[in-house]
Design an enzyme around this catalytic site. Sequence first.
Site, PDB file in Angstrom:
ATOM      1  CD  GLN A   1      -2.634  -1.352   2.560  1.00 27.80           C
ATOM      2  OE1 GLN A   1      -3.831  -1.553   2.526  1.00 27.80           O
ATOM      3  NE2 GLN A   1      -1.998  -1.245   3.702  1.00 27.80           N
TER       4      GLN A   1
ATOM      5  CB  SER B   1     -10.572   1.317   2.405  1.00 32.20           C
ATOM      6  OG  SER B   1      -9.843   1.940   1.399  1.00 32.20           O
TER       7      SER B   1
ATOM      8  CD1 TRP C   1      -5.501   0.072  -0.022  1.00 29.68           C
ATOM      9  CD2 TRP C   1      -5.088   2.229  -0.404  1.00 29.68           C
ATOM     10  NE1 TRP C   1      -6.214   0.806   0.894  1.00 29.68           N
ATOM     11  CE2 TRP C   1      -5.973   2.117   0.685  1.00 29.68           C
ATOM     12  CE3 TRP C   1      -4.694   3.492  -0.829  1.00 29.68           C
ATOM     13  CZ2 TRP C   1      -6.471   3.247   1.362  1.00 29.68           C
ATOM     14  CZ3 TRP C   1      -5.180   4.617  -0.156  1.00 29.68           C
ATOM     15  CH2 TRP C   1      -6.053   4.486   0.926  1.00 29.68           C
TER      16      TRP C   1
ATOM     17  CE  LYS D   1     -10.638  -1.008   7.764  1.00 26.50           C
ATOM     18  NZ  LYS D   1     -10.674  -1.213   6.331  1.00 26.50           N
TER      19      LYS D   1
ATOM     20  CG  PHE E   1      -7.695   2.082   6.959  1.00 21.29           C
ATOM     21  CD1 PHE E   1      -6.425   1.525   7.081  1.00 21.29           C
ATOM     22  CD2 PHE E   1      -8.247   2.176   5.689  1.00 21.29           C
ATOM     23  CE1 PHE E   1      -5.721   1.067   5.965  1.00 21.29           C
ATOM     24  CE2 PHE E   1      -7.562   1.718   4.575  1.00 21.29           C
ATOM     25  CZ  PHE E   1      -6.295   1.169   4.716  1.00 21.29           C
TER      26      PHE E   1
ATOM     27  N   PRO F   1      -7.495  -0.394  13.532  1.00 24.74           N
ATOM     28  CG  PRO F   1      -6.772   0.210  11.387  1.00 24.74           C
ATOM     29  CD  PRO F   1      -6.265  -0.228  12.740  1.00 24.74           C
TER      30      PRO F   1
ATOM     31  CG  ASP G   1      -9.477  -4.955   9.170  1.00 29.38           C
ATOM     32  OD1 ASP G   1      -9.047  -5.768  10.007  1.00 29.38           O
ATOM     33  OD2 ASP G   1      -8.750  -4.428   8.323  1.00 29.38           O
TER      34      ASP G   1
ATOM     35  CG  ASP H   1      -3.526  -2.258  11.164  1.00 31.84           C
ATOM     36  OD1 ASP H   1      -4.434  -3.087  11.320  1.00 31.84           O
ATOM     37  OD2 ASP H   1      -3.260  -1.735  10.063  1.00 31.84           O
TER      38      ASP H   1
ATOM     39  CD1 TRP I   1      -2.020  -4.687   5.488  1.00 29.07           C
ATOM     40  CD2 TRP I   1      -3.983  -5.267   6.374  1.00 29.07           C
ATOM     41  NE1 TRP I   1      -2.947  -4.677   4.483  1.00 29.07           N
ATOM     42  CE2 TRP I   1      -4.145  -5.020   4.997  1.00 29.07           C
ATOM     43  CE3 TRP I   1      -5.088  -5.656   7.145  1.00 29.07           C
ATOM     44  CZ2 TRP I   1      -5.378  -5.148   4.365  1.00 29.07           C
ATOM     45  CZ3 TRP I   1      -6.317  -5.774   6.514  1.00 29.07           C
ATOM     46  CH2 TRP I   1      -6.456  -5.528   5.143  1.00 29.07           C
TER      47      TRP I   1
HETATM   48  N1  LIG Z   1      -6.390  -3.089   9.471  1.00 31.30           N
HETATM   49  C1  LIG Z   1      -6.134  -2.747   8.199  1.00 31.30           C
HETATM   50  N2  LIG Z   1      -7.138  -2.790   7.314  1.00 31.30           N
HETATM   51  C2  LIG Z   1      -6.868  -2.469   6.051  1.00 31.30           C
HETATM   52  N3  LIG Z   1      -7.677  -2.415   4.980  1.00 31.30           N
HETATM   53  C3  LIG Z   1      -6.908  -2.040   3.942  1.00 31.30           C
HETATM   54  O1  LIG Z   1      -7.365  -1.842   2.705  1.00 31.30           O
HETATM   55  N4  LIG Z   1      -5.636  -1.860   4.323  1.00 31.30           N
HETATM   56  C4  LIG Z   1      -5.582  -2.114   5.648  1.00 31.30           C
HETATM   57  C5  LIG Z   1      -4.538  -2.073   6.603  1.00 31.30           C
HETATM   58  O2  LIG Z   1      -3.367  -1.727   6.321  1.00 31.30           O
HETATM   59  N5  LIG Z   1      -4.869  -2.403   7.870  1.00 31.30           N
END
Ligand SMILES: Nc1nc2[nH]c(O)nc2c(=O)[nH]1
Length: 263
Positions: free
Chosen positions: A43, A71, A82, A164, A168, A194, A196, A230, A234
């Site tokens: 990313q 996102s 991304w 989130k 993020f 975040p 998720d 994170d 991740w």
């Molecule tokens: N926790 C995260 N969630 C994500 N979604 C995304 O598209 N990138 C990330 C991320 O870096 N960390």
Amino acid sequence: MTLDRFIQIKYKSDDEKVRELVSILRELGLECARTIEEHVDLQFDALKNLRGNLGDDETFIKLVVANSIVSYQLSAKGEQWWWEFSHYFSANPPERGIAEAYADFLPNSRTNRRLVSGKVKRLEKLEPFLERLDMDALKGYYFGGMERLRDDLARALGSKRSAKTVVFAVKMFGYAGRIAFGEFVPYPMGIEIPDDVRINAYTKRFTNEPPVSFWKKVAEKTGIPPLHIDSILWPVLGGNPEVLRRLEEHCEESDAVLGLASL
Ligand SMILES: Nc1nc2[nH]c(O)nc2c(=O)[nH]1
């Protein structure tokens, strides 16, 4: 009864695993998180590519924040989304508003195809806030005080501060700011992880406590802010072979990082 004791009774943790997790993260430290962010996370490269092609840092940073806000419910891995974002806006810089640009982009996206009209509406809500920002605000006020960005984004969207996409967006703003301003500013301790699907599933290996409060405590014990934790988790949890190759190439502690995936 103390809060810790209350949490202990309410939520059950696998104490041995948590000790191992904390010990690995302590050994890795903030520098390792930074290495992963800047040299392993695809990313980060996608953002560098966009910045180089746009040649306009204000638009670049605003696009990164906007993209983070939409996102969720992706149709592919985050890294692919991304990169699609980076390619699209490199070739199609927004000419009018950002929400309008996404009304063109999202219906044809391969990696973010769900809930398109709701996502464009979120950006319409965010747009007046983004329009008010100039480079002084982005660098002086928000890059130097990222809690302010979290709070103002949450207010603009009518979301919780720990939502989130809000936290993020701060993470990705931190990436964009580093790229545009050439300076590293650590994420504040007080900004939540975040919450998720990937992080949620991983948290369940250690506890039934909600991820945000669990990782807040891990952050305090390790000295690594939740958004940097994170970043360590991740890419490893995604299992992308290219990411794992980059981890081995750039990160001296790659074995310890990979050890996190098998806890
Ligand atoms: N926790 C995260 N969630 C994500 N979604 C995304 O598209 N990138 C990330 C991320 O870096 N960390």
